[in-house]
Design a protein around this motif. Sequence first.
Motif, PDB file in Angstrom:
ATOM      1  N   THR A  98       0.845  -1.194   0.000  1.00 35.21           N
ATOM      2  CA  THR A  98       0.000   0.000   0.000  1.00 35.21           C
ATOM      3  C   THR A  98       0.878   1.241   0.000  1.00 35.21           C
ATOM      4  O   THR A  98       2.083   1.141  -0.223  1.00 35.21           O
ATOM      5  CB  THR A  98      -0.965  -0.021   1.216  1.00 35.21           C
ATOM      6  OG1 THR A  98      -1.903   1.052   1.096  1.00 35.21           O
ATOM      7  CG2 THR A  98      -0.223   0.052   2.534  1.00 35.21           C
ATOM      8  N   GLU A  99       0.277   2.376   0.232  1.00 31.49           N
ATOM      9  CA  GLU A  99       1.012   3.629   0.329  1.00 31.49           C
ATOM     10  C   GLU A  99       0.633   4.291   1.645  1.00 31.49           C
ATOM     11  O   GLU A  99      -0.542   4.362   1.989  1.00 31.49           O
ATOM     12  CB  GLU A  99       0.646   4.531  -0.852  1.00 31.49           C
ATOM     13  CG  GLU A  99       1.493   5.762  -0.979  1.00 31.49           C
ATOM     14  CD  GLU A  99       1.186   6.517  -2.253  1.00 31.49           C
ATOM     15  OE1 GLU A  99       1.898   6.304  -3.254  1.00 31.49           O
ATOM     16  OE2 GLU A  99       0.230   7.313  -2.243  1.00 31.49           O
ATOM     17  N   ILE A 100       1.628   4.778   2.369  1.00 31.57           N
ATOM     18  CA  ILE A 100       1.404   5.428   3.656  1.00 31.57           C
ATOM     19  C   ILE A 100       1.714   6.901   3.494  1.00 31.57           C
ATOM     20  O   ILE A 100       2.758   7.263   2.949  1.00 31.57           O
ATOM     21  CB  ILE A 100       2.303   4.789   4.730  1.00 31.57           C
ATOM     22  CG1 ILE A 100       1.949   3.316   4.847  1.00 31.57           C
ATOM     23  CG2 ILE A 100       2.161   5.500   6.057  1.00 31.57           C
ATOM     24  CD1 ILE A 100       2.860   2.541   5.728  1.00 31.57           C
ATOM     25  N   ARG A 101       0.777   7.763   3.987  1.00 34.17           N
ATOM     26  CA  ARG A 101       0.947   9.201   3.792  1.00 34.17           C
ATOM     27  C   ARG A 101       0.040   9.985   4.721  1.00 34.17           C
ATOM     28  O   ARG A 101      -0.867   9.416   5.320  1.00 34.17           O
ATOM     29  CB  ARG A 101       0.650   9.549   2.359  1.00 34.17           C
ATOM     30  CG  ARG A 101      -0.784   9.267   1.967  1.00 34.17           C
ATOM     31  CD  ARG A 101      -0.917   9.699   0.550  1.00 34.17           C
ATOM     32  NE  ARG A 101      -2.196   9.606  -0.035  1.00 34.17           N
ATOM     33  CZ  ARG A 101      -2.381   9.180  -1.266  1.00 34.17           C
ATOM     34  NH1 ARG A 101      -1.380   8.732  -1.979  1.00 34.17           N
ATOM     35  NH2 ARG A 101      -3.562   9.197  -1.801  1.00 34.17           N
ATOM     36  N   LEU A 123       0.083   8.464   8.004  1.00 29.99           N
ATOM     37  CA  LEU A 123       1.292   8.745   8.757  1.00 29.99           C
ATOM     38  C   LEU A 123       1.770  10.133   8.344  1.00 29.99           C
ATOM     39  O   LEU A 123       1.779  10.459   7.157  1.00 29.99           O
ATOM     40  CB  LEU A 123       2.370   7.703   8.459  1.00 29.99           C
ATOM     41  CG  LEU A 123       3.654   7.778   9.279  1.00 29.99           C
ATOM     42  CD1 LEU A 123       3.373   7.549  10.757  1.00 29.99           C
ATOM     43  CD2 LEU A 123       4.657   6.747   8.785  1.00 29.99           C
ATOM     44  N   GLY A 124       2.155  10.950   9.313  1.00 30.92           N
ATOM     45  CA  GLY A 124       2.549  12.332   9.046  1.00 30.92           C
ATOM     46  C   GLY A 124       3.926  12.451   8.425  1.00 30.92           C
ATOM     47  O   GLY A 124       4.822  13.013   9.045  1.00 30.92           O
ATOM     48  N   PRO A 128       4.853  10.545   0.410  1.00 31.96           N
ATOM     49  CA  PRO A 128       4.303   9.239   0.781  1.00 31.96           C
ATOM     50  C   PRO A 128       5.318   8.124   0.576  1.00 31.96           C
ATOM     51  O   PRO A 128       6.229   8.238  -0.231  1.00 31.96           O
ATOM     52  CB  PRO A 128       3.119   9.072  -0.179  1.00 31.96           C
ATOM     53  CG  PRO A 128       2.778  10.453  -0.602  1.00 31.96           C
ATOM     54  CD  PRO A 128       4.080  11.210  -0.625  1.00 31.96           C
ATOM     55  N   ILE A 129       5.123   7.036   1.314  1.00 23.44           N
ATOM     56  CA  ILE A 129       6.008   5.872   1.234  1.00 23.44           C
ATOM     57  C   ILE A 129       5.216   4.667   0.741  1.00 23.44           C
ATOM     58  O   ILE A 129       4.149   4.365   1.269  1.00 23.44           O
ATOM     59  CB  ILE A 129       6.598   5.533   2.615  1.00 23.44           C
ATOM     60  CG1 ILE A 129       7.452   6.673   3.135  1.00 23.44           C
ATOM     61  CG2 ILE A 129       7.383   4.234   2.572  1.00 23.44           C
ATOM     62  CD1 ILE A 129       7.908   6.477   4.564  1.00 23.44           C
ATOM     63  N   VAL A 130       5.736   3.990  -0.271  1.00 23.24           N
ATOM     64  CA  VAL A 130       5.171   2.711  -0.684  1.00 23.24           C
ATOM     65  C   VAL A 130       5.677   1.687   0.323  1.00 23.24           C
ATOM     66  O   VAL A 130       6.886   1.578   0.551  1.00 23.24           O
ATOM     67  CB  VAL A 130       5.583   2.346  -2.120  1.00 23.24           C
ATOM     68  CG1 VAL A 130       5.063   0.974  -2.499  1.00 23.24           C
ATOM     69  CG2 VAL A 130       5.071   3.407  -3.097  1.00 23.24           C
ATOM     70  N   ALA A 131       4.756   0.963   0.960  1.00 21.95           N
ATOM     71  CA  ALA A 131       5.122   0.075   2.065  1.00 21.95           C
ATOM     72  C   ALA A 131       4.388  -1.253   1.948  1.00 21.95           C
ATOM     73  O   ALA A 131       3.369  -1.358   1.272  1.00 21.95           O
ATOM     74  CB  ALA A 131       4.770   0.738   3.395  1.00 21.95           C
TER      75      ALA A 131
END
Length: 168
Positions: A98-101, A123-124, A128-131
């Motif tokens: 997924t992507e976290i952002r 997540l602040g 964004p991070i692909v995780a």
Amino acid sequence: LTVAPVLADAEDFVDTEFNLHLLNMSVSDPDSKRPLKVAGPGSIRIHSRQPDVEYDGPGWVEKQGFYDQGFARETGGWGDRVTVRYRCQSTHDLYVGTEIRPGGATATVTLDGDSPTTLNTSLGIDPPIVAIRKVRSNVPAGLHELVASCDGNGPFVFDHIEAVVPSN
């Protein structure tokens, strides 16, 4: 360890091949006596464009980027869901790519109709991070169905699932 080709600032991602040559590399954790686990033989990955993946809801759009096979799907629609059917021949741990952002949605995840769990993608951080996030452990071998539903409180990105058969 994340490895990626060099990207120019403000340029669109272009799928490309690149080489990485590592010599005499080792990974260790001096505080741990456990060996590092990786996805071993028998592990499977199903990406967002495969026929075993079904999308329900009007909000899903495809996006290009640093995702498995270069593409993922994104929605922000309440109740929009993705269903993935897969078969793994071994006991495995299950992960969702997924992507976290900032402002990311929370997805409700079920496997074979079990009790739902939540996958928070907020997540602040910026960018964004692909995780890859673990959603189940010690899943028995066999045919399975994962369903992830978006809560509509932000974007939810589905990149892939990975059934990981841990190996040293």
